[in-house]
Write a protein that holds these residues in place. Structure first.
Motif, PDB file in Angstrom:
ATOM      1  N   SER A   5       0.802  -1.219   0.000  1.00  0.00           N
ATOM      2  CA  SER A   5       0.000   0.000   0.000  1.00  0.00           C
ATOM      3  C   SER A   5       0.832   1.264   0.000  1.00  0.00           C
ATOM      4  N   ARG A   6       2.140   1.149  -0.002  1.00  0.00           N
ATOM      5  CA  ARG A   6       2.994   2.338   0.033  1.00  0.00           C
ATOM      6  C   ARG A   6       2.866   3.128  -1.273  1.00  0.00           C
ATOM      7  N   SER A   7       2.767   4.445  -1.148  1.00  0.00           N
ATOM      8  CA  SER A   7       2.639   5.296  -2.334  1.00  0.00           C
ATOM      9  C   SER A   7       3.902   5.282  -3.178  1.00  0.00           C
ATOM     10  N   GLU A   8       5.056   4.951  -2.567  1.00  0.00           N
ATOM     11  CA  GLU A   8       6.299   4.889  -3.327  1.00  0.00           C
ATOM     12  C   GLU A   8       6.357   3.689  -4.250  1.00  0.00           C
ATOM     13  N   LEU A   9       5.540   2.672  -3.993  1.00  0.00           N
ATOM     14  CA  LEU A   9       5.576   1.444  -4.780  1.00  0.00           C
ATOM     15  C   LEU A   9       4.360   1.383  -5.699  1.00  0.00           C
ATOM     16  N   THR A  10       4.237   2.387  -6.538  1.00  0.00           N
ATOM     17  CA  THR A  10       3.141   2.468  -7.495  1.00  0.00           C
ATOM     18  C   THR A  10       3.694   2.829  -8.875  1.00  0.00           C
ATOM     19  N   SER A  11       2.807   2.850  -9.851  1.00  0.00           N
ATOM     20  CA  SER A  11       3.219   3.153 -11.220  1.00  0.00           C
ATOM     21  C   SER A  11       3.737   4.573 -11.365  1.00  0.00           C
ATOM     22  N   SER A  12       3.395   5.461 -10.434  1.00  0.00           N
ATOM     23  CA  SER A  12       3.887   6.841 -10.529  1.00  0.00           C
ATOM     24  C   SER A  12       5.396   6.925 -10.402  1.00  0.00           C
ATOM     25  N   ALA A  13       6.016   5.895  -9.800  1.00  0.00           N
ATOM     26  CA  ALA A  13       7.468   5.913  -9.602  1.00  0.00           C
ATOM     27  C   ALA A  13       8.228   5.532 -10.855  1.00  0.00           C
ATOM     28  N   TRP A  14       7.613   4.732 -11.747  1.00  0.00           N
ATOM     29  CA  TRP A  14       8.373   4.246 -12.891  1.00  0.00           C
ATOM     30  C   TRP A  14       7.709   4.493 -14.247  1.00  0.00           C
ATOM     31  N   SER A  15       6.440   4.844 -14.270  1.00  0.00           N
ATOM     32  CA  SER A  15       5.751   5.022 -15.545  1.00  0.00           C
ATOM     33  C   SER A  15       6.294   6.244 -16.261  1.00  0.00           C
ATOM     34  N   SER A  16       6.669   6.066 -17.516  1.00  0.00           N
ATOM     35  CA  SER A  16       7.229   7.173 -18.293  1.00  0.00           C
ATOM     36  C   SER A  16       6.158   8.137 -18.763  1.00  0.00           C
ATOM     37  N   PRO A  22       2.673   8.700 -17.133  1.00  0.00           N
ATOM     38  CA  PRO A  22       1.549   8.460 -16.231  1.00  0.00           C
ATOM     39  C   PRO A  22       0.303   9.226 -16.655  1.00  0.00           C
ATOM     40  N   ASP A  23      -0.830   8.593 -16.468  1.00  0.00           N
ATOM     41  CA  ASP A  23      -2.109   9.217 -16.787  1.00  0.00           C
ATOM     42  C   ASP A  23      -2.551  10.027 -15.578  1.00  0.00           C
ATOM     43  N   ILE A  24      -2.503  11.362 -15.712  1.00  0.00           N
ATOM     44  CA  ILE A  24      -2.819  12.212 -14.561  1.00  0.00           C
ATOM     45  C   ILE A  24      -4.284  12.126 -14.179  1.00  0.00           C
ATOM     46  N   SER A  25      -5.118  11.625 -15.098  1.00  0.00           N
ATOM     47  CA  SER A  25      -6.542  11.490 -14.776  1.00  0.00           C
ATOM     48  C   SER A  25      -6.830  10.250 -13.953  1.00  0.00           C
ATOM     49  N   GLN A  26      -5.867   9.354 -13.836  1.00  0.00           N
ATOM     50  CA  GLN A  26      -6.046   8.113 -13.094  1.00  0.00           C
ATOM     51  C   GLN A  26      -5.142   8.108 -11.872  1.00  0.00           C
ATOM     52  N   ASP A  27      -5.618   7.463 -10.819  1.00  0.00           N
ATOM     53  CA  ASP A  27      -4.790   7.316  -9.628  1.00  0.00           C
ATOM     54  C   ASP A  27      -3.635   6.361  -9.917  1.00  0.00           C
ATOM     55  N   PRO A  28      -2.510   6.542  -9.247  1.00  0.00           N
ATOM     56  CA  PRO A  28      -1.392   5.607  -9.443  1.00  0.00           C
ATOM     57  C   PRO A  28      -1.812   4.176  -9.116  1.00  0.00           C
ATOM     58  N   VAL A  29      -1.255   3.230  -9.839  1.00  0.00           N
ATOM     59  CA  VAL A  29      -1.604   1.819  -9.683  1.00  0.00           C
ATOM     60  C   VAL A  29      -0.533   1.145  -8.835  1.00  0.00           C
ATOM     61  N   ARG A  30      -0.949   0.395  -7.841  1.00  0.00           N
ATOM     62  CA  ARG A  30       0.016  -0.292  -6.987  1.00  0.00           C
ATOM     63  C   ARG A  30       0.747  -1.371  -7.764  1.00  0.00           C
ATOM     64  N   ASP A  31       2.025  -1.530  -7.479  1.00  0.00           N
ATOM     65  CA  ASP A  31       2.797  -2.599  -8.109  1.00  0.00           C
ATOM     66  C   ASP A  31       2.312  -3.970  -7.655  1.00  0.00           C
ATOM     67  N   VAL A  32       1.843  -4.070  -6.430  1.00  0.00           N
ATOM     68  CA  VAL A  32       1.259  -5.300  -5.903  1.00  0.00           C
ATOM     69  C   VAL A  32      -0.166  -4.957  -5.476  1.00  0.00           C
ATOM     70  N   ASP A  33      -1.145  -5.535  -6.154  1.00  0.00           N
ATOM     71  CA  ASP A  33      -2.533  -5.171  -5.893  1.00  0.00           C
ATOM     72  C   ASP A  33      -3.067  -5.775  -4.608  1.00  0.00           C
ATOM     73  N   CYS A  34      -2.613  -6.966  -4.277  1.00  0.00           N
ATOM     74  CA  CYS A  34      -3.152  -7.652  -3.108  1.00  0.00           C
ATOM     75  C   CYS A  34      -2.095  -8.601  -2.552  1.00  0.00           C
ATOM     76  N   VAL A  35      -2.085  -8.740  -1.235  1.00  0.00           N
ATOM     77  CA  VAL A  35      -1.185  -9.673  -0.563  1.00  0.00           C
ATOM     78  C   VAL A  35      -2.018 -10.589   0.321  1.00  0.00           C
ATOM     79  N   ILE A  36      -1.825 -11.875   0.189  1.00  0.00           N
ATOM     80  CA  ILE A  36      -2.454 -12.847   1.072  1.00  0.00           C
ATOM     81  C   ILE A  36      -1.370 -13.744   1.652  1.00  0.00           C
ATOM     82  N   THR A  37      -1.682 -14.375   2.752  1.00  0.00           N
ATOM     83  CA  THR A  37      -0.715 -15.217   3.442  1.00  0.00           C
ATOM     84  C   THR A  37      -1.013 -16.686   3.185  1.00  0.00           C
TER      85      THR A  37
END
Length: 617
Positions: free
Chosen positions: A291-302, A304-319
């Motif tokens: 859920s960290r904001s640093e680990l989203t598409s905003s960090a690496w996307s060349s 980025p779509d400013i109309s869309q929220d950044p996308v998490r690199d990992v959408d879900c974690v389960i154990t």
């Protein structure tokens, strides 16, 4: 969050905070058009008014709050559970890559409509990554090898008798990735990071105030592991002076997510939001990392779509425990799943030959040796790297104040080349960070600055002599993560799965700490027994780019990991995405500040509320 999580399960918990950063404030309701703002509201009308909606707390909110630490956040939120996985699978159809793009000759799409029946927006590319600790936990439960447990997980996620057999869409996961592959890249990058930090001749830009945890800064010694999100949250929220020491390297979970999203979105010309990545991890705090904001598409996307929220690199974690819940919710008996690999005939290659050979090697990537620990072996690999560069050197290991504190020294004769240590569990971590706290300057006239008069000054000096410290929140390491199957649950899981209970599997009527310790030893045994010679699910050509990794007799190869090959793959990844390797491999950390627990005057509070509703003075 799954309902199976309770406070009793947390072994990395310190204490909750006094309040939440999102308090419920009662604000005046703005009058609707045509209403009289001066109308007196009668008692019956007030009773009929709708109550405010309940406050919702997300994992991202918890990351921005210093009111509580580590798994305390996990108890407060309901997100990232096996239910979310099933809901997403039932909502979207699996995109069956590679689909045929229109007017495309270079293997990439060109902006035309792609996907299932020409409507890619209706589907998702489902990708899963699995940690070796989760496989070891399930292997111990079902009395199988770690490799067989991995095959059972793959059969559940991608096999014909797994998730695709049920649900509204019949969706399943196109690729199941072993995080041990990305761990090798992390180990190599960790060794490079330490070498750069310790090299007196390397040019290091001065760190600006407030940017101690920035991605473009070099950590200072001792460098502290950053792969444990519980430890990172604790450092950011309670001890910001630790930030300059934190490794900037992403964890294998985060690095896998970045690679999957960046490459697939580029190769198939689809937005990152259409790639859905779930990670199966041993720890609940890994949900916070995702859920960290640093680990989203905003960090690496060349682009980025400013109309869309950044996308998490990992959408879900389960154990591991939630994975069993996932199978049970679909009526699948996990123990009855095939223990053999998936058929290679049905495998869809990853859309790049070099990355396909890297992510799906012909032989299963083995776990580290027991001396390296059960948390990835960062420290041990760094020591091995230095040992390969200093022929004739030897490694000495000594236990600290308890089993979770271990000191390492690489020596050559009477010369000490490098010193390192391992600190597992929050009690030991608290001792570590206390020793790293900078001394306060004397306020007396003529007093010296930076002089410590505390009795533990010698111990502090010893800690600061370490070049690297492997820090993990859970005592015993990652195999003892909060999401692993506990000894109190083993018998019920086996009975529900219809397994035949033998005398050797009979546990104590009421397992206690002793039985839990014995159970953890069995999980560790499954983890360390993973053999590199076990066959994987893939067939590859003899001239595969990763075939000659096992070259011996050269310091380029450390414990079977070729630094040259890893660097070549990382450079290739950078060329595909157009993003530099530093942005892909590293991340940043920040001091978390809030007003939690601080006294605020009535005047300040009223002024804040007035501004919120558009008023003020």
């Amino acid at each position: 969050m799954s309902a199976i999580l309770s406070a009793d399960d947390l072994n990395d918990f310190i204490s909750p905070g006094v309040a939440c950063i999102k308090p419920i404030e009662t604000l005046p309701v703005k009058p609707e058009d045509g209403s009289n703002p001066y109308e007196v509201t009668t008692e019956d009308k007030a009773a009929a008014a709708q109550p405010p909606p309940p406050a919702s707390i997300s994992l991202t909110d918890c990351l921005a709050c210093s009111g509580c630490v580590t798994s305390a956040e996990a108890v407060l939120v309901t997100l990232q559970s096996h239910t979310e996985v099933l809901t997403t699978l039932d909502t979207y159809r699996s995109l069956r890559a590679p689909w045929q793009p229109q007017n495309c000759t270079d293997g990439l799409t060109n902006g035309h409509s792609n996907g299932v029946n020409g409507h890619s927006h209706e589907g998702r590319l489902f990708v899963a990554s699995v940690s070796p600790q989760s496989r070891a936990s399930l292997a111990a439960v079902f009395n199988v090898s770690e490799a067989e447990a991995g095959n059972m997980i793959s059969q559940l996620l991608s096999g014909p008798s797994g998730l695709r057999a049920g649900g509204h869409q019949g969706s399943d996961f196109t690729w199941v990735i072993d995080t041990n592959v990305m761990r090798e890249a992390c180990l190599t990058a960790a060794a490079d990071e330490v070498a750069l930090a310790l090299n007196p001749n390397s040019s290091k830009a001065p760190t600006k105030p407030g940017a101690e945890g920035a991605i473009d800064t070099t950590p200072k010694g001792p460098i502290l592991t950053s792969a444990c999100p519980g430890w990172i949250c604790y450092a950011e929220k309670t001890h910001p002076y630790i930030l300059p020491h934190l490794s900037r390297l992403k964890s294998p979970q985060a690095l896998t997510g970045t690679l999957v999203k960046s490459v697939l979105s580029r190769r198939y010309n689809i937005p990152p939001s259409q790639v859905w990545h779930v990670a199966i991890m041993p720890c609940f705090d890994k949900k916070l990392e995702a859920s960290r904001s640093e680990l989203t598409s905003s960090a690496w996307s060349s682009s980025p779509d400013i109309s869309q929220d950044p996308v998490r690199d990992v959408d879900c974690v389960i154990t591991a425990r939630e994975l069993l819940q996932l199978a049970s919710a679909r009526g699948i008996n996990f123990s009855s799943l095939p223990r053999k690999p998936l058929s290679t005939a049905e495998r869809i290659p990853f859309p790049d030959p070099k990355l396909d050979a890297f992510l799906f090697p012909p032989s299963r990537r083995r776990n580290q040796d027991a001396v390296a620990g059960s948390s990835g072996g960062y420290l041990y690999h760094i020591l091995q790297t230095y040992q390969a560069q200093h022929p004739g050197s030897s490694m000495s290991v000594s236990r600290g104040r308890n089993a979770d504190v271990v000191e390492y020294s690489l020596v050559n004769g009477s010369d000490t080349i490098i010193r390192a240590a391992r600190f597992y569990g929050f009690r030991n971590i608290q001792n570590l960070v206390r020793r790293l706290k900078p001394p306060k300057a004397s306020r007396l006239p003529g007093g010296k600055t930076g002089v410590s008069r505390k009795p533990g000054a010698a111990a502090e000096a010893g800690v600061k002599e370490y070049a690297y410290v492997e820090v993990m929140a859970c005592p015993g390491g990652c195999t003892n993560g909060g999401g692993q199957v506990k000894v109190t649950e083993v018998e019920n899981v086996r009975v529900e799965s219809g397994l035949q209970i033998t005398n050797g599997d009979v546990l104590a009527p009421k397992p206690g700490p002793k039985e839990q310790k014995e159970w953890l030893a069995r999980v560790d045994e499954a983890y360390f027994s993973a053999s590199e010679s076990e066959d994987n699910t893939l067939d590859q050509d003899a001239d595969s780019p990763m075939q000659d990794v096992q070259t011996n007799g050269h310091d380029d190869v450390v414990n079977g990991i070729s630094r040259r090959k890893i660097k070549d793959v990382m450079d290739h990844w950078s060329a595909i995405t157009g993003v530099n390797t530093q942005t892909l491999l590293y991340t940043s950390y920040r001091k978390v500040e809030s007003d939690v627990g601080k006294k605020v005057s009535d005047m300040e509070r009223v002024a804040g509320l007035a501004v919120t509703v558009g008023g003020g003075w």
